[in-house]
Scaffold this motif. Sequence first.
Motif, PDB file in Angstrom:
ATOM      1  N   ALA A   1       0.848  -1.201   0.000  1.00  0.00           N
ATOM      2  CA  ALA A   1       0.000   0.000   0.000  1.00  0.00           C
ATOM      3  C   ALA A   1       0.885   1.253   0.000  1.00  0.00           C
ATOM      4  O   ALA A   1       0.636   2.209  -0.729  1.00  0.00           O
ATOM      5  CB  ALA A   1      -0.919   0.001   1.216  1.00  0.00           C
ATOM      6  N   GLN A   2       1.949   1.212   0.807  1.00  0.00           N
ATOM      7  CA  GLN A   2       2.839   2.382   0.862  1.00  0.00           C
ATOM      8  C   GLN A   2       3.562   2.570  -0.453  1.00  0.00           C
ATOM      9  O   GLN A   2       3.756   3.685  -0.932  1.00  0.00           O
ATOM     10  CB  GLN A   2       3.839   2.192   1.985  1.00  0.00           C
ATOM     11  CG  GLN A   2       3.135   2.335   3.307  1.00  0.00           C
ATOM     12  CD  GLN A   2       4.079   2.705   4.429  1.00  0.00           C
ATOM     13  OE1 GLN A   2       5.271   2.797   4.235  1.00  0.00           O
ATOM     14  NE2 GLN A   2       3.535   2.909   5.603  1.00  0.00           N
ATOM     15  N   GLN A   3       3.956   1.456  -1.061  1.00  0.00           N
ATOM     16  CA  GLN A   3       4.675   1.574  -2.336  1.00  0.00           C
ATOM     17  C   GLN A   3       3.760   2.131  -3.440  1.00  0.00           C
ATOM     18  O   GLN A   3       4.153   2.996  -4.203  1.00  0.00           O
ATOM     19  CB  GLN A   3       5.217   0.202  -2.727  1.00  0.00           C
ATOM     20  CG  GLN A   3       6.348   0.333  -3.707  1.00  0.00           C
ATOM     21  CD  GLN A   3       7.181  -0.937  -3.755  1.00  0.00           C
ATOM     22  OE1 GLN A   3       7.298  -1.646  -2.764  1.00  0.00           O
ATOM     23  NE2 GLN A   3       7.739  -1.217  -4.906  1.00  0.00           N
ATOM     24  N   VAL A   4       2.527   1.624  -3.481  1.00  0.00           N
ATOM     25  CA  VAL A   4       1.577   2.116  -4.489  1.00  0.00           C
ATOM     26  C   VAL A   4       1.317   3.610  -4.251  1.00  0.00           C
ATOM     27  O   VAL A   4       1.297   4.420  -5.176  1.00  0.00           O
ATOM     28  CB  VAL A   4       0.256   1.298  -4.451  1.00  0.00           C
ATOM     29  CG1 VAL A   4      -0.815   1.933  -5.326  1.00  0.00           C
ATOM     30  CG2 VAL A   4       0.511  -0.143  -4.890  1.00  0.00           C
ATOM     31  N   ARG A   5       1.180   3.995  -2.985  1.00  0.00           N
ATOM     32  CA  ARG A   5       0.914   5.396  -2.635  1.00  0.00           C
ATOM     33  C   ARG A   5       2.089   6.298  -3.071  1.00  0.00           C
ATOM     34  O   ARG A   5       1.891   7.371  -3.627  1.00  0.00           O
ATOM     35  CB  ARG A   5       0.707   5.488  -1.110  1.00  0.00           C
ATOM     36  CG  ARG A   5       0.310   6.842  -0.602  1.00  0.00           C
ATOM     37  CD  ARG A   5      -1.181   7.062  -0.817  1.00  0.00           C
ATOM     38  NE  ARG A   5      -1.421   8.439  -1.231  1.00  0.00           N
ATOM     39  CZ  ARG A   5      -2.609   8.952  -1.474  1.00  0.00           C
ATOM     40  NH1 ARG A   5      -3.692   8.216  -1.391  1.00  0.00           N
ATOM     41  NH2 ARG A   5      -2.753  10.200  -1.843  1.00  0.00           N
ATOM     42  N   ARG A   6       3.307   5.805  -2.831  1.00  0.00           N
ATOM     43  CA  ARG A   6       4.487   6.598  -3.214  1.00  0.00           C
ATOM     44  C   ARG A   6       4.545   6.771  -4.730  1.00  0.00           C
ATOM     45  O   ARG A   6       4.842   7.841  -5.245  1.00  0.00           O
ATOM     46  CB  ARG A   6       5.774   5.919  -2.726  1.00  0.00           C
ATOM     47  CG  ARG A   6       6.081   6.165  -1.262  1.00  0.00           C
ATOM     48  CD  ARG A   6       7.576   6.089  -0.965  1.00  0.00           C
ATOM     49  NE  ARG A   6       8.240   4.971  -1.608  1.00  0.00           N
ATOM     50  CZ  ARG A   6       8.308   3.722  -1.112  1.00  0.00           C
ATOM     51  NH1 ARG A   6       7.717   3.457   0.035  1.00  0.00           N
ATOM     52  NH2 ARG A   6       8.941   2.771  -1.756  1.00  0.00           N
ATOM     53  N   LEU A   7       4.254   5.697  -5.444  1.00  0.00           N
ATOM     54  CA  LEU A   7       4.256   5.787  -6.908  1.00  0.00           C
ATOM     55  C   LEU A   7       3.176   6.760  -7.376  1.00  0.00           C
ATOM     56  O   LEU A   7       3.389   7.567  -8.287  1.00  0.00           O
ATOM     57  CB  LEU A   7       4.022   4.406  -7.528  1.00  0.00           C
ATOM     58  CG  LEU A   7       5.210   3.455  -7.420  1.00  0.00           C
ATOM     59  CD1 LEU A   7       4.812   2.025  -7.760  1.00  0.00           C
ATOM     60  CD2 LEU A   7       6.347   3.896  -8.328  1.00  0.00           C
TER      61      LEU A   7
END
Length: 370
Positions: A102-108
């Motif tokens: 979730a954090q990675q998708v949000r950062r992207l």
Amino acid sequence: MKIAVVGGGIIGLSTAWQLLRRGAGVTLYERDRAGASTGDVAAGMLAPYAEVGFEELNLMKLGQLSLERYPQFLEELREDAGFVPELDTCGTLLVGVDRDDAQQVRRLYDFRKQLDMRIEMISSAEAREREPLLSPRVVTAAWLADDGQIDNRKLLSALLQAFRNRGGQLREQTPVDELVHRSDRVEGVRAGGKTHPCDAVVIAAGCWSDRIAGLPATAQPMIRPLKGQILTLKQTTDCEPVCMIRSPRVYLVPKSDGTIRLGATSEEKGYDTTPTAGGVKELLEDGWELVPSIYDLPLEEVRTGLRPAGRDHAPSIGYAGVEGLYYATGHYRHGILYAPVTAFSLADEIIENRPHGQLKEFSPLRFKKQ
Ligand code: GLY
């Protein structure tokens, strides 16, 4: 003008064909069979928005530029080959199943939003409306409407046909051993124990590019192979995905021939192309986590490709420090996507004998010590 193109993959074929269209005489040397290498194994994603990371803004822009040129590329290819694959702008669902994802998708998402790109954060319910096959475990999703895909195998067949129809000479099972040049001018290539004279040479040999003797020390391609295993599953009526789906670990690409490509591993294993049980297990588990109904699909194929990775993971395109020598190599994960911009720009540069401004960041001379 007589030009030798070394390498019959997606980049070599595209460039050779565009050179023929500009009136050059082209001989293409391929160590194996034209069109049978990494581009054939690929999933055919045209995904400048989903495939690159934060640190790779220049690659994203190159991808965007190349995607914009795809319609023209296909129009010209249809003229010369008589058939082309369809450009499918089906979009990508970028999803995650846990907090890390979730954090990675949000950062992207944040990064792409800052660049004013079309990307939407959507709820997992909305994601399932777009793609009903998504697992209930998917907790986060972003929608990239502008990503596309193409049937890469049909594209390679069309390029080969166009190359032949335009009068290109194809030498398969003929690796080029050496670049022949006198001081600072290309004179030909050495292959099959003979020297073949020409006015210009394009090195488009993927991860075999720096195995060619005689390339200038100032512009060594320094390409290493990065192994990627990929599976082909056959769709059934219970499992027909409508868009590309990817998590930080895996991607699923539904193809127009009724299959799904599920990929891909990234392994530092030199030139080894053996498929492994562990690679297949990881891909299936990661894919199944996103789309559980793949469980019952027939497994049609396990293939392995060698991505040509340069030192900075960016391609080397253009003049390479000896008159008449050009590179089109190091396309890494993006050969299918970057084919139009590479072929159009490099063919213009060679025929008009002027550097292409558009791709100057990707000059093969960028690693030269001052
Ligand atoms: N572009 C897809 C891959 O490298 O796996």
